[in-house]
Enzyme design. Sequence first.
Site, PDB file in Angstrom:
ATOM      1  CB  ILE A 121      -0.966   0.013   1.212  1.00 55.18           C
ATOM      2  CG1 ILE A 121      -1.843   1.271   1.184  1.00 55.18           C
ATOM      3  CG2 ILE A 121      -0.251  -0.125   2.544  1.00 55.18           C
ATOM      4  CD1 ILE A 121      -3.031   1.225   2.151  1.00 55.18           C
ATOM      5  CD  GLU A 155       4.157 -10.044   6.686  1.00 52.44           C
ATOM      6  OE1 GLU A 155       3.814  -9.562   5.593  1.00 52.44           O
ATOM      7  OE2 GLU A 155       3.900 -11.205   7.035  1.00 52.44           O
ATOM      8  CG  ASN A 160       5.788   2.689   7.999  1.00 51.15           C
ATOM      9  OD1 ASN A 160       5.336   3.800   8.257  1.00 51.15           O
ATOM     10  ND2 ASN A 160       5.651   2.121   6.814  1.00 51.15           N
ATOM     11  CE1 TYR A 167      -1.792  -0.361   7.110  1.00 50.68           C
ATOM     12  CE2 TYR A 167       0.231  -1.035   8.213  1.00 50.68           C
ATOM     13  CZ  TYR A 167      -0.433  -0.619   7.075  1.00 50.68           C
ATOM     14  OH  TYR A 167       0.260  -0.463   5.899  1.00 50.68           O
TER      15      TYR A 167
HETATM   16  C1  LIG Z   1       1.290   4.693   5.123  1.00 52.09           C
HETATM   17  C2  LIG Z   1       0.580   5.534   4.084  1.00 52.09           C
HETATM   18  C3  LIG Z   1      -0.046   4.598   3.032  1.00 52.09           C
HETATM   19  C4  LIG Z   1      -0.536   6.348   4.762  1.00 52.09           C
HETATM   20  O1  LIG Z   1      -1.186   7.096   3.780  1.00 52.09           O
HETATM   21  P1  LIG Z   1      -1.566   8.644   4.016  1.00 52.09           P
HETATM   22  O2  LIG Z   1      -2.414   9.041   2.871  1.00 52.09           O
HETATM   23  O3  LIG Z   1      -0.347   9.437   4.254  1.00 52.09           O
HETATM   24  O4  LIG Z   1      -2.377   8.563   5.386  1.00 52.09           O
HETATM   25  P2  LIG Z   1      -3.805   9.186   5.701  1.00 52.09           P
HETATM   26  O5  LIG Z   1      -3.755  10.642   5.478  1.00 52.09           O
HETATM   27  O6  LIG Z   1      -4.830   8.406   4.970  1.00 52.09           O
HETATM   28  O7  LIG Z   1      -3.925   8.918   7.283  1.00 52.09           O
HETATM   29  C5  LIG Z   1      -4.703   7.848   7.783  1.00 52.09           C
HETATM   30  C6  LIG Z   1      -4.230   7.505   9.171  1.00 52.09           C
HETATM   31  O8  LIG Z   1      -2.887   7.037   9.122  1.00 52.09           O
HETATM   32  C7  LIG Z   1      -2.187   7.468  10.303  1.00 52.09           C
HETATM   33  N1  LIG Z   1      -1.131   8.419   9.903  1.00 52.09           N
HETATM   34  C8  LIG Z   1      -0.900   8.883   8.666  1.00 52.09           C
HETATM   35  N2  LIG Z   1       0.191   9.709   8.680  1.00 52.09           N
HETATM   36  C9  LIG Z   1       0.612   9.741   9.966  1.00 52.09           C
HETATM   37  C10 LIG Z   1       1.694  10.407  10.615  1.00 52.09           C
HETATM   38  N3  LIG Z   1       2.546  11.197   9.946  1.00 52.09           N
HETATM   39  N4  LIG Z   1       1.870  10.200  11.935  1.00 52.09           N
HETATM   40  C11 LIG Z   1       1.033   9.395  12.624  1.00 52.09           C
HETATM   41  N5  LIG Z   1      -0.024   8.746  12.062  1.00 52.09           N
HETATM   42  C12 LIG Z   1      -0.224   8.920  10.744  1.00 52.09           C
HETATM   43  C13 LIG Z   1      -3.215   8.146  11.172  1.00 52.09           C
HETATM   44  O9  LIG Z   1      -3.819   7.147  11.962  1.00 52.09           O
HETATM   45  C14 LIG Z   1      -4.209   8.654  10.135  1.00 52.09           C
HETATM   46  O10 LIG Z   1      -5.506   8.825  10.671  1.00 52.09           O
HETATM   47  P3  LIG Z   1      -5.907  10.276  11.288  1.00 52.09           P
HETATM   48  O11 LIG Z   1      -5.844  11.229  10.144  1.00 52.09           O
HETATM   49  O12 LIG Z   1      -7.285  10.057  11.812  1.00 52.09           O
HETATM   50  O13 LIG Z   1      -4.891  10.584  12.348  1.00 52.09           O
HETATM   51  C15 LIG Z   1       1.542   6.552   3.395  1.00 52.09           C
HETATM   52  O14 LIG Z   1       2.149   7.342   4.378  1.00 52.09           O
HETATM   53  C16 LIG Z   1       2.623   5.907   2.549  1.00 52.09           C
HETATM   54  O15 LIG Z   1       2.418   5.664   1.361  1.00 52.09           O
HETATM   55  N6  LIG Z   1       3.809   5.673   3.151  1.00 52.09           N
HETATM   56  C17 LIG Z   1       4.938   5.083   2.408  1.00 52.09           C
HETATM   57  C18 LIG Z   1       4.665   3.645   2.063  1.00 52.09           C
HETATM   58  C19 LIG Z   1       4.366   2.823   3.314  1.00 52.09           C
HETATM   59  O16 LIG Z   1       4.984   2.974   4.355  1.00 52.09           O
HETATM   60  N7  LIG Z   1       3.380   1.897   3.176  1.00 52.09           N
HETATM   61  C20 LIG Z   1       2.995   1.003   4.276  1.00 52.09           C
HETATM   62  C21 LIG Z   1       3.766  -0.259   4.208  1.00 52.09           C
HETATM   63  S1  LIG Z   1       3.303  -1.388   5.507  1.00 52.09           S
END
Ligand SMILES: CC(C)(COP(=O)(O)OP(=O)(O)OC[C@H]1O[C@@H](n2cnc3c(N)ncnc32)[C@H](O)[C@@H]1OP(=O)(O)O)[C@@H](O)C(=O)NCCC(=O)NCCS
Length: 226
Positions: A121, A155, A160, A167
């Site tokens: 993701i 995983e 991270n 999650y």
């Molecule tokens: C992980 C990832 C998919 C999250 O996507 P995102 O669009 O940035 O996240 P969202 O804006 O949808 O946030 C959803 C929730 O994620 C968590 N979250 C997202 N960014 C966060 C941050 N910087 N710190 C803490 N929690 C965070 C929070 O729970 C958030 O919910 P909230 O807004 O109610 O607090 C994105 O950061 C990403 O692509 N990261 C790099 C790839 C990766 O690590 N993938 C996961 C592999 S297991």
Amino acid sequence: MITMGVITSTRIEWVYILEPMTLDDIDEVAAVERLCFSNPWPLAAYRRELRDSRGNYYIVLRDDPDADSASPVQYGSSTPRRQGRFAFWPLGRRDTRKTPPPIIGFAGMWHVLDEAHVTTIGVHPDYQGRGLGELLFLTMVEETIRRNATWLTLEVRVSNYSAQQLYRKYGFSIQGKRARYYTDNNEDAYIMWSESFKKPDYISRINDLRRRLHHKLSFVASGAAS
Ligand SMILES: CC(C)(COP(=O)(O)OP(=O)(O)OC[C@H]1O[C@@H](n2cnc3c(N)ncnc32)[C@H](O)[C@@H]1OP(=O)(O)O)[C@@H](O)C(=O)NCCC(=O)NCCS
């Protein structure tokens, strides 16, 4: 395909499109993945996953820059289902335009019997923090429920934190660790599991999270939130 956008009277002002990933998407997905991960998949891995489509489910998220002038009917002949300020097209439709809007996120899972497993993701860094990773993750959760599986697992790197928080928000908890799981830096992985999707109170929690997310996406898109 699911399309989400803010609707004012008869127009959609912006649109995010969720649709199944195809072989044609792989190069673009890989480009976004390289911005997200230090150890991206080889292209052959995507091809392998997409060829076995029965047990797998891979999706892409597109940002439609032409949505300002677009009419919903350009995505197909069916009428979009409205839910509050969002519009949804039935999942499974493909955007038929010659040059589809750019891919800004992706997610995938496989499913065997009672268990589903999120394999990847990611959201383009320019689009992170807007609820789009949550939208992709929720789609994985919904597909698990649609397939009548009981559990979803994944995983995640121990470092991270932001992904783990996403999650946790969906009731996942750490149930184990895989030592040196990531080969680029020998980092350990936490193994996280959902609760049982057969529990009605868990389903209501997910329904509640979906309502909040749709509200949040609408809010961000209308410029009323940072
Ligand atoms: C992980 C990832 C998919 C999250 O996507 P995102 O669009 O940035 O996240 P969202 O804006 O949808 O946030 C959803 C929730 O994620 C968590 N979250 C997202 N960014 C966060 C941050 N910087 N710190 C803490 N929690 C965070 C929070 O729970 C958030 O919910 P909230 O807004 O109610 O607090 C994105 O950061 C990403 O692509 N990261 C790099 C790839 C990766 O690590 N993938 C996961 C592999 S297991």
